[in-house]
Design an enzyme around this catalytic site. Structure first.
Site: not given
Ligand code: ASP
Length: 317
Positions: A21, A68, A101-102
């Protein structure tokens, strides 16, 4: 004009981009939630943070650009190799990785277990895409670089810098789907906090028994699955996983996210004993949070799986 003496004294670091993200852009109105992760390059992210050039001379490399949730062993291997490549160069003081973050906590713990130098490796991420009005990525990247250039960060292992906090790879976990302050280190708490350009450390990270582990070759990553204990967990899923000849590679390990202090339904327990008799390694975590004590001390189910992947990857079936 550049000051040549400042130029030579600023530490050199590398920032590796992997997507997430933090590199996401809105598909429509930036004030609305819709966006696509992993769009902007790491260079584009850094261009928006002029304060970085005061702290370090920065090299960049785009290792991947993905959401991610889609992280896989091939990207992990490439990332670990690029980290090792850059940190082996005497003039490179540290490595910063921008990530989603995932699966941040899994990548961080994987790198922690295969990482071999005292130089800082700092992961960061964001809850809002780069185009959001309240984007948190630039501040998190700046903080990550601030931590990376601190001499105190040497020997901390792999850390994650998010929302002004410094978390150890072993303890950090994503605990909110929407809050900017989405990460916690549970009962142990963060290692410290970013305080302007300096770092305030509260504690040292826990030791990592058995590390560093070798990275499995591409065809040697074992299959390790996570199974949850819950009402009505009768072990059928475990029996399907163990006895399925079509599964490639075959199951080598199981991590159970047990209830409470790692308890499992008696029928699931029976299936696990049978799985062990078939040669499957079984390890127990808790779906509530990290268990205390033993080699698995402080590890949640996804991190216990990372450890088991590397342990089993080192000894082929
Ligand atoms: N779906 C995103 C990822 O993990 C979520 C994020 O980065 O907050 O790439």
């Amino acid at each position: 004009m550049n000051n040549p003496s400042a130029e030579s004294t600023r530490p050199q670091i590398v920032v590796l981009g992997t997507g997430g993200t933090i590199a996401g852009t809105a598909t429509g109105d930036p004030s609305l939630p819709g966006y696509t992760a992993g769009v902007l390059s790491v260079d584009a992210l850094l261009q928006g943070i002029p304060a970085l050039s005061r702290l370090a001379r920065i090299h960049t490399e785009q290792v991947a650009n993905l959401d991610s949730k889609d992280m896989d062993f091939a990207v992990w291997t490439q990332l670990a190799e690029r980290v090792a490549h850059w940190l082996a160069q005497p003039h490179i003081a540290a490595c910063v990785i921008s990530h989603g973050t995932d699966t941040l906590e899994e990548t961080a713990y994987f790198l922690q277990l295969v990482h071999r130098t005292n130089k800082p490796v700092v992961l960061t991420a964001a809850m809002r895409p780069a185009t959001a009005l309240d984007a948190d990525g630039p501040q998190n990247l700046l903080d990550a670089v601030r931590v990376a250039v601190q001499p105190q960060s040497r020997g901390l292992g792999v850390v994650c810098v998010l929302h002004g906090r410094v978390h150890s790879a072993r303890d950090v976990t994503k605990a909110s789907t929407h809050r900017m302050d989405a990460f916690t280190s549970g009962e142990r708490g963060p290692l410290g906090e970013v305080d302007g350009d300096s770092l305030r450390l509260w504690r040292q990270p826990a030791a990592e028994p058995g590390a560093p582990f070798a990275i499995p070759a591409a065809e040697a990553w074992p299959r390790v699955e996570i199974v949850l204990n819950h009402a009505g967990a009768d072990g059928a899923l475990v029996r399907c996983l163990v006895a399925n000849p079509a599964l490639h590679p075959a199951l080598r390990g199981l991590v159970i996210a047990g209830t409470g202090g790692g308890t499992v339904h008696q029928q699931l327990q029976a299936a696990l004993l049978w799985a062990e008799q078939q040669g499957v390694r079984v390890q127990i975590a808790s779906r509530v949070g990290p268990l205390r004590g033993g080699a698995e001390d402080g590890l949640n189910a996804v991190k216990l799986r990372v450890r088991l992947l590397l342990e089993l990857g080192a000894c082929r079936a």
